[in-house]
Design an enzyme around this catalytic site. Structure first.
Site, PDB file in Angstrom:
ATOM      1  N   GLY A  82     -32.116  32.007  35.782  1.00 39.18           N
ATOM      2  CA  GLY A  82     -33.612  31.211  36.334  1.00 39.18           C
ATOM      3  C   GLY A  82     -32.897  29.709  37.375  1.00 39.18           C
ATOM      4  O   GLY A  82     -33.200  29.284  38.414  1.00 39.18           O
ATOM      5  N   ASP A  83     -31.526  29.251  36.783  1.00 36.13           N
ATOM      6  CA  ASP A  83     -30.569  28.438  38.011  1.00 36.13           C
ATOM      7  C   ASP A  83     -31.104  28.759  39.212  1.00 36.13           C
ATOM      8  O   ASP A  83     -31.896  27.869  39.816  1.00 36.13           O
ATOM      9  CB  ASP A  83     -29.616  28.197  37.246  1.00 36.13           C
ATOM     10  N   ALA A  84     -30.628  29.582  39.098  1.00 33.26           N
ATOM     11  CA  ALA A  84     -30.800  30.559  40.832  1.00 33.26           C
ATOM     12  C   ALA A  84     -32.198  30.283  41.405  1.00 33.26           C
ATOM     13  O   ALA A  84     -32.154  30.486  42.512  1.00 33.26           O
ATOM     14  CB  ALA A  84     -29.997  31.901  41.224  1.00 33.26           C
TER      15      ALA A  84
END
Length: 163
Positions: A54-56
């Site tokens: 999700g961060d990416a």
């Protein structure tokens, strides 16, 4: 005589109109998984792993958002960093809470509980909220790209150039 790049970059200090046409293009290019993930496999993925992906995805979305109008690389960097920092992610999560379904709220709760890392720079509660947002984005990326698009478009990213 100005170079083509200088001509393109001149006049970029005014606040541009938001162009959300990149959002579907972003998700169309990122939603192609090498293989289909089963519901059983999805349940085995830890909240930390969902937050990792999700961060990416979140950072790529923010980078695509700021891609146009053309700007200097340093300006892109400042705009993106302002959005991907934990404090801003926590604000984004809070703005999305009223729009989330029960299953999404459960994913957010799991993400919050998975954020056990201690940070010196950020209050633990803020870090938990940021991780919760990343977990939700990772989950939706793997399960429902249309819903992910809908929620990402609700974020209040500002297209302002920093100097």
């Amino acid at each position: 005589m100005k170079s083509k790049e200088e001509e393109l970059l001149s006049g970029q200090d005014e606040v541009p109109q938001t162009d959300s046409s990149l959002t579907p293009a972003f998700l169309a290019t990122t939603a192609q998984l090498p293989q289909k993930i089963s519901q059983t496999q999805l349940q085995q993925i830890s909240p930390a792993a969902l937050a990792y992906i999700g961060d990416a995805i979140y950072e790529l979305y923010v980078r695509m958002f700021y891609l146009l109008p053309l700007q200097r690389t340093e300006t892109y960097h400042h705009l993106v960093v302002a959005q991907v920092r934990a404090e801003t992610q926590a604000l984004h999560l809070r703005s999305l809470i009223p729009h989330l379904k029960q299953t999404e709220l459960e994913i957010v709760r799991r993400g919050r509980n998975a954020a056990t890392r201690r940070t010196k720079r950020v209050d633990p509660e803020i870090y938990q909220q940021a991780t919760s947002l990343e977990t939700l984005i990772g989950y939706l990326y793997l399960t429902d790209s249309q819903r992910l698009t809908e929620l990402l478009q609700k974020l209040h990213l500002e297209k302002q150039c920093e100097t």
